[in-house]
Motif scaffolding. Sequence first.
Motif, PDB file in Angstrom:
ATOM      1  N   ALA A 104       0.811  -1.219   0.000  1.00 42.56           N
ATOM      2  CA  ALA A 104       0.000   0.000   0.000  1.00 42.56           C
ATOM      3  C   ALA A 104       0.844   1.268   0.000  1.00 42.56           C
ATOM      4  CB  ALA A 104      -0.935  -0.003   1.211  1.00 42.56           C
ATOM      5  N   GLU A 105       2.128   1.165   0.357  1.00 43.55           N
ATOM      6  CA  GLU A 105       2.986   2.343   0.424  1.00 43.55           C
ATOM      7  C   GLU A 105       3.704   2.647  -0.888  1.00 43.55           C
ATOM      8  OE1 GLU A 105       4.975   3.071   4.272  1.00 43.55           O
ATOM      9  OE2 GLU A 105       4.314   1.045   4.796  1.00 43.55           O
ATOM     10  N   CYS A 106       3.400   1.891  -1.925  1.00 44.46           N
ATOM     11  CA  CYS A 106       3.980   2.134  -3.251  1.00 44.46           C
ATOM     12  C   CYS A 106       3.553   3.519  -3.761  1.00 44.46           C
ATOM     13  CB  CYS A 106       3.516   1.051  -4.225  1.00 44.46           C
ATOM     14  SG  CYS A 106       3.934   1.364  -5.953  1.00 44.46           S
ATOM     15  N   VAL A 107       4.514   4.277  -4.308  1.00 41.08           N
ATOM     16  CA  VAL A 107       4.212   5.616  -4.836  1.00 41.08           C
ATOM     17  C   VAL A 107       4.081   5.610  -6.362  1.00 41.08           C
ATOM     18  CG1 VAL A 107       5.277   6.819  -2.889  1.00 41.08           C
ATOM     19  CG2 VAL A 107       6.675   6.221  -4.886  1.00 41.08           C
ATOM     20  N   LYS A 108       4.128   4.405  -6.957  1.00 36.15           N
ATOM     21  CA  LYS A 108       3.897   4.227  -8.390  1.00 36.15           C
ATOM     22  C   LYS A 108       4.887   5.005  -9.266  1.00 36.15           C
ATOM     23  CE  LYS A 108      -0.987   3.007  -8.083  1.00 36.15           C
ATOM     24  NZ  LYS A 108      -0.982   2.756  -6.637  1.00 36.15           N
ATOM     25  N   CYS A 109       6.147   5.023  -8.854  1.00 35.22           N
ATOM     26  CA  CYS A 109       7.154   5.727  -9.653  1.00 35.22           C
ATOM     27  C   CYS A 109       7.522   4.955 -10.931  1.00 35.22           C
ATOM     28  CB  CYS A 109       8.404   5.988  -8.819  1.00 35.22           C
ATOM     29  SG  CYS A 109       9.335   4.500  -8.372  1.00 35.22           S
ATOM     30  N   GLY A 110       7.360   3.631 -10.905  1.00 34.35           N
ATOM     31  CA  GLY A 110       7.608   2.828 -12.094  1.00 34.35           C
ATOM     32  C   GLY A 110       9.041   2.371 -12.291  1.00 34.35           C
ATOM     33  N   LYS A 111       9.958   2.734 -11.400  1.00 35.50           N
ATOM     34  CA  LYS A 111      11.352   2.314 -11.563  1.00 35.50           C
ATOM     35  C   LYS A 111      11.493   0.788 -11.554  1.00 35.50           C
ATOM     36  CE  LYS A 111      13.435   6.488  -9.599  1.00 35.50           C
ATOM     37  NZ  LYS A 111      14.291   7.052  -8.510  1.00 35.50           N
ATOM     38  N   CYS A 112      10.667   0.144 -10.763  1.00 37.40           N
ATOM     39  CA  CYS A 112      10.716  -1.316 -10.659  1.00 37.40           C
ATOM     40  C   CYS A 112      10.403  -1.985 -11.994  1.00 37.40           C
ATOM     41  CB  CYS A 112       9.741  -1.797  -9.591  1.00 37.40           C
ATOM     42  SG  CYS A 112       8.053  -1.163  -9.812  1.00 37.40           S
ATOM     43  N   GLU A 113       9.436  -1.458 -12.704  1.00 39.70           N
ATOM     44  CA  GLU A 113       9.010  -2.067 -13.969  1.00 39.70           C
ATOM     45  C   GLU A 113      10.080  -1.931 -15.049  1.00 39.70           C
ATOM     46  OE1 GLU A 113       5.147  -0.659 -15.057  1.00 39.70           O
ATOM     47  OE2 GLU A 113       4.252  -1.218 -13.126  1.00 39.70           O
ATOM     48  N   GLN A 114      10.931  -0.931 -14.929  1.00 42.82           N
ATOM     49  CA  GLN A 114      11.983  -0.731 -15.913  1.00 42.82           C
ATOM     50  C   GLN A 114      13.074  -1.807 -15.825  1.00 42.82           C
ATOM     51  OE1 GLN A 114      13.444   3.287 -15.448  1.00 42.82           O
ATOM     52  NE2 GLN A 114      11.372   4.146 -15.460  1.00 42.82           N
ATOM     53  N   VAL A 115      13.196  -2.451 -14.667  1.00 36.86           N
ATOM     54  CA  VAL A 115      14.266  -3.439 -14.491  1.00 36.86           C
ATOM     55  C   VAL A 115      13.742  -4.870 -14.355  1.00 36.86           C
ATOM     56  CG1 VAL A 115      15.789  -1.739 -13.417  1.00 36.86           C
ATOM     57  CG2 VAL A 115      14.321  -3.148 -11.961  1.00 36.86           C
ATOM     58  N   CYS A 116      12.428  -5.043 -14.357  1.00 36.06           N
ATOM     59  CA  CYS A 116      11.866  -6.391 -14.154  1.00 36.06           C
ATOM     60  C   CYS A 116      12.067  -7.256 -15.384  1.00 36.06           C
ATOM     61  CB  CYS A 116      10.373  -6.297 -13.834  1.00 36.06           C
ATOM     62  SG  CYS A 116       9.600  -7.918 -13.625  1.00 36.06           S
ATOM     63  N   PRO A 117      12.851  -8.358 -15.270  1.00 35.84           N
ATOM     64  CA  PRO A 117      13.077  -9.229 -16.433  1.00 35.84           C
ATOM     65  C   PRO A 117      11.833  -9.995 -16.862  1.00 35.84           C
ATOM     66  CG  PRO A 117      14.108 -10.167 -14.490  1.00 35.84           C
ATOM     67  CD  PRO A 117      13.609  -8.810 -14.094  1.00 35.84           C
ATOM     68  N   GLN A 118      10.831 -10.081 -15.985  1.00 33.64           N
ATOM     69  CA  GLN A 118       9.601 -10.792 -16.319  1.00 33.64           C
ATOM     70  C   GLN A 118       8.533  -9.854 -16.888  1.00 33.64           C
ATOM     71  OE1 GLN A 118       9.792 -14.087 -16.045  1.00 33.64           O
ATOM     72  NE2 GLN A 118      11.854 -13.765 -15.212  1.00 33.64           N
ATOM     73  N   HIS A 119       8.860  -8.570 -16.970  1.00 37.68           N
ATOM     74  CA  HIS A 119       7.941  -7.551 -17.522  1.00 37.68           C
ATOM     75  C   HIS A 119       6.591  -7.561 -16.795  1.00 37.68           C
ATOM     76  CE1 HIS A 119      10.939  -7.156 -20.629  1.00 37.68           C
ATOM     77  NE2 HIS A 119      10.815  -8.433 -20.932  1.00 37.68           N
TER      78      HIS A 119
END
Length: 372
Positions: free
Chosen positions: A342-357
């Motif tokens: 719930a504390e995610c700020v939705k910056c999206g940095k995680c999605e840029q490095v996720c190998p599973q997309h």
Amino acid sequence: MPYLGEEIKKLGFGLMRLPQKDDAIDVDQVKQMVDRFMEAGFTYFDTAWAYAGSEDAIRKALVKRYPRESYQLATKNAAWINCKTREDAISQFEQSLERTGAGYFDFYLLHNLGAGRTKFFEDFDMWNFVTDKKKEGKIRHIGFSFHSTPEELEEILKAHPEAEFVQLQINYADWENPTVQSRACYEMARKYGKPVVIMEPVKGGMLATPPESVKAVFEQAEPEHSVASWAIRFAANLDGVITVLSGMSNMEQMQDNLSYMKEFAGLSPEQENVIRRAQEELEKIPLIPCTNCNYCAKVCPMNIGISGSFTAMNYLTLYHNEASARFQENFLVSGHGKKRAAECVKCGKCEQVCPQHISIRSELERTAQAFA
């Protein structure tokens, strides 16, 4: 075949989930279960210093009622629980001896190595302590239980060849699970020639009531056997296994386990195919495809427990057991010093490095709603 010179049948009595009565362990029922277990020719009992009341109960139900040489007793040392000094950790061994009244332990384990817990046993020099106790005859076999990666398991096995066996979480559902990595950990133990004691073969009871598609595969193949029996037999069928622990909570579970394990001689090729079909059904269930690589964690500015949150969410999806899923979320997220979804700020940095997309932001939002 016997391992470590011990003749042990492939079912062990796990004493973590003993029957309760009036908010205490029902020792009278435990006595009945112990008697039935011993009558069937099974002899391995597994407890731990950290299992509240368990060591006392097994003194009353087993140790005071049966010759010491007629059974094997295993217990564990959790040096990472409330221990500030080596003396604190050593006192757990002394307390276990006193509580059980067993005189010595056939199998003594350093409890739950992996992640941040391993260092306590090193800092308190517990490996040398248990080796000395083995020389004194207070311990017959030294081992450890483990919940972490195969890479960390290899580090421990390299550093401590004195470990004679390893206790691992192994079941057909976690065999290829990227978080648990049952198969990879099992193969690592065998690579180093260590026999294995198997824990969580029924995944804390989850595989007694698996998803309906999995249940249907087993019931169609053998309607006369319980669904849980397939989980125990899968584990017992592996090579190099000392015994498979089942945390039995009542006589009904005991009778069921004994019914198919008393004469267990391995799975047939047809039965192995049934388990493979069940695993295939599990794989069809849409889960968050997180492999626990934790690349996301390295770039998350909020220190969100992303992989732990997804593991808990997958638990909920697979088994519809909210209590167990919440336990996983608490342990893997808060228990590891991470913040909740719930504390995610939705910056999206995680999605840029996720190998599973993975659409991590939307999955975290879904997870936050599920565990609100």
